[in-house]
Design a protein around this motif. Sequence first.
Motif, short mmCIF file in Angstrom:
data_model
loop_
_atom_site.label_atom_id
_atom_site.label_comp_id
_atom_site.label_asym_id
_atom_site.label_seq_id
_atom_site.Cartn_x
_atom_site.Cartn_y
_atom_site.Cartn_z
N SER A 79 0.84 -1.21 0.00
CA SER A 79 0.00 0.00 0.00
C SER A 79 0.87 1.25 0.00
O SER A 79 1.79 1.39 0.81
CB SER A 79 -0.91 0.00 1.22
N THR A 80 0.57 2.14 -0.93
CA THR A 80 1.38 3.35 -1.11
C THR A 80 0.44 4.55 -1.18
O THR A 80 -0.48 4.57 -2.00
CB THR A 80 2.20 3.27 -2.42
N LEU A 81 0.66 5.51 -0.32
CA LEU A 81 -0.21 6.67 -0.29
C LEU A 81 0.01 7.55 -1.50
O LEU A 81 -0.94 8.03 -2.13
CB LEU A 81 0.02 7.47 0.99
N MET A 115 2.30 14.67 -8.49
CA MET A 115 2.05 13.92 -7.27
C MET A 115 0.77 13.12 -7.48
O MET A 115 -0.30 13.70 -7.75
CB MET A 115 1.90 14.87 -6.07
N VAL A 116 0.87 11.79 -7.39
CA VAL A 116 -0.26 10.89 -7.64
C VAL A 116 -0.56 10.13 -6.36
O VAL A 116 0.34 9.56 -5.74
CB VAL A 116 0.05 9.91 -8.79
N LEU A 117 -1.84 10.13 -5.97
CA LEU A 117 -2.29 9.41 -4.77
C LEU A 117 -2.89 8.07 -5.18
O LEU A 117 -3.60 7.98 -6.19
CB LEU A 117 -3.34 10.23 -4.03
N THR A 118 -2.61 7.03 -4.41
CA THR A 118 -3.20 5.71 -4.64
C THR A 118 -3.68 5.15 -3.30
O THR A 118 -2.94 4.45 -2.61
CB THR A 118 -2.19 4.75 -5.31
N ILE A 119 -4.91 5.48 -2.93
CA ILE A 119 -5.48 5.07 -1.65
C ILE A 119 -6.08 3.67 -1.80
O ILE A 119 -6.91 3.44 -2.69
CB ILE A 119 -6.53 6.07 -1.18
N ARG A 168 -8.30 0.60 -1.59
CA ARG A 168 -9.69 0.28 -1.31
C ARG A 168 -9.96 -1.20 -1.60
O ARG A 168 -10.94 -1.56 -2.24
CB ARG A 168 -10.62 1.14 -2.15
N GLY A 169 -9.08 -2.04 -1.12
CA GLY A 169 -9.28 -3.47 -1.33
C GLY A 169 -8.83 -3.88 -2.71
O GLY A 169 -7.64 -4.08 -2.96
N ASP A 170 -9.76 -4.02 -3.65
CA ASP A 170 -9.41 -4.43 -5.01
C ASP A 170 -9.25 -3.24 -5.96
O ASP A 170 -9.03 -3.43 -7.16
CB ASP A 170 -10.46 -5.39 -5.57
N ARG A 171 -9.36 -2.02 -5.43
CA ARG A 171 -9.26 -0.83 -6.27
C ARG A 171 -8.42 0.23 -5.58
O ARG A 171 -8.16 0.16 -4.37
CB ARG A 171 -10.65 -0.24 -6.58
N TYR A 172 -7.99 1.20 -6.38
CA TYR A 172 -7.34 2.40 -5.84
C TYR A 172 -8.31 3.58 -5.97
O TYR A 172 -8.94 3.75 -7.02
CB TYR A 172 -6.08 2.76 -6.62
N GLN A 173 -8.43 4.36 -4.91
CA GLN A 173 -8.97 5.70 -5.07
C GLN A 173 -7.77 6.55 -5.43
O GLN A 173 -6.91 6.82 -4.60
CB GLN A 173 -9.63 6.21 -3.79
N GLY A 174 -7.70 6.92 -6.70
CA GLY A 174 -6.54 7.65 -7.19
C GLY A 174 -6.78 9.14 -7.21
O GLY A 174 -7.92 9.61 -7.23
N GLY A 175 -5.69 9.88 -7.17
CA GLY A 175 -5.78 11.33 -7.24
C GLY A 175 -4.55 11.92 -7.89
O GLY A 175 -3.45 11.37 -7.78
N LEU A 176 -4.74 13.01 -8.58
CA LEU A 176 -3.63 13.78 -9.15
C LEU A 176 -3.71 15.19 -8.59
O LEU A 176 -4.73 15.87 -8.74
CB LEU A 176 -3.71 13.82 -10.68
N VAL A 177 -2.63 15.62 -7.95
CA VAL A 177 -2.57 16.98 -7.41
C VAL A 177 -2.19 17.94 -8.53
O VAL A 177 -1.21 17.70 -9.25
CB VAL A 177 -1.54 17.06 -6.26
N ILE A 178 -2.99 18.99 -8.69
CA ILE A 178 -2.75 19.97 -9.75
C ILE A 178 -2.76 21.37 -9.14
O ILE A 178 -3.28 21.57 -8.05
CB ILE A 178 -3.81 19.87 -10.87
N PRO A 179 -2.20 22.36 -9.83
CA PRO A 179 -2.29 23.74 -9.33
C PRO A 179 -3.75 24.18 -9.24
O PRO A 179 -4.60 23.74 -10.04
CB PRO A 179 -1.53 24.55 -10.38
#
Length: 416
Positions: free
Chosen positions: A215-217, A225-229, A231-242
């Motif tokens: 598991s990698t935040l 900067m990419v987030l990978t939260i 969630r079991g069989d999935r990632y709640q992903g995020g991309l930080v932008i200006p």
Amino acid sequence: MEPTRTPAVDVEVVTRDCVIAGGGPAGLMAGYLLARRGLRVTVLEKHADFLRDFRGDTIHPSTITLLGELGLRRRFLDLPVTRLSTLDAVVDGQRLTMIDFSTLKPPDNFLVLAPQWTFLDFLAREAAVFPGFELRMCTAATEILTDGDRVVGVRATATEGGVERELEFHAPLTVAADGRTSRVRRAAGLVPDELGVAIDVLWFSLPKPPNPPPSTLTYLDGRSMVLTIDRGDRYQGGLVIPKGGFDDVRAAGLAAFRRRLTATAPVLGSVVGELRDWEQVRLLSVQVDRLPCWYRDGLICIGDAAHAMSPVGGVGVNYAIQDAVALANTVAGPLLRHGSVPLSALDAVQRRRARPVRPMQWIQQRAHARVGHGGVPRPRALSRPARTALALLQPLVRRVTARAVGRGFLPEHVRS
């Protein structure tokens, strides 16, 4: 006291000890705690369910401790949730452990990842055992009721089968827990101070790749900067932008968006093709604000309605819950004994909860500035002595961050 407004004949009038606008973590926890003390409480939730994605998923050790004090810990942990002892980041390809919750005092020395609807459904079920607790779904608080300068309840609209009907809830205490765009707060004339934010986040959901890494935040490099939260069989992903940069990202095209994700987080390479439409990408316009005054006579704001937190540290849900505990600890006695809450009690709640909120928001703002300007130290860019010093300091840093993030600056405890 009765409101000065005389309700229409067809308006249902409900009298309670407390009415809470908003069925999020703050509202449901406050409702649970007050009903547990024997008070009559109604929580109003405008939606038909809690199934809204891309909400805070992190249940921190401080909240697990509170659940233990309420006798709910085991039942919550028996749900399909994910426990993590550490939060890792991959910086320029090098894995670092940023936070080590195992350094905290057991048994609550871990983080739980759970979809927010799982947590809210759990709280609602547990609160329903108390005779005084009521949760009204599809019911939105629309305005406040007043008697002179005192707030004495709310007017609400309930929707059933496509038909709307009006209700009035009369109560000596009204709680605005309806989020960062709080309608009740606005109706009460309370305006937050905007503290300024340099970033937004684009959220999306992706399946985990075959043979996923630990598991990698977050994945971080000089570009993104990419987030990978987890969630079991999935990632709640995020991309930080200006801040305000979503239009530029969209203009570059979905293919460029996918390439940007995989350049920073190569682990997503085999699954990023699942993003086929911009409808799968949600913009979180990050804001950090705080009310100068959280209350007026008969009303108080808690959670995001009082102080919007950013995603940094994932503390928003937990600070909202801590607000609810502090509120219940302070106002349950006056409501039970006198049927009212003095302004001094509401002021005491704000003064207590502002103490941890201010420094955490300051930390979040500093983090935004560093990320937004590429100011996060990268191991490969450091000199060898600096890398050695960083390695030596890491155990201490992990302990400090575990305490600050996992427990918070002023953890609350449930009073009997």
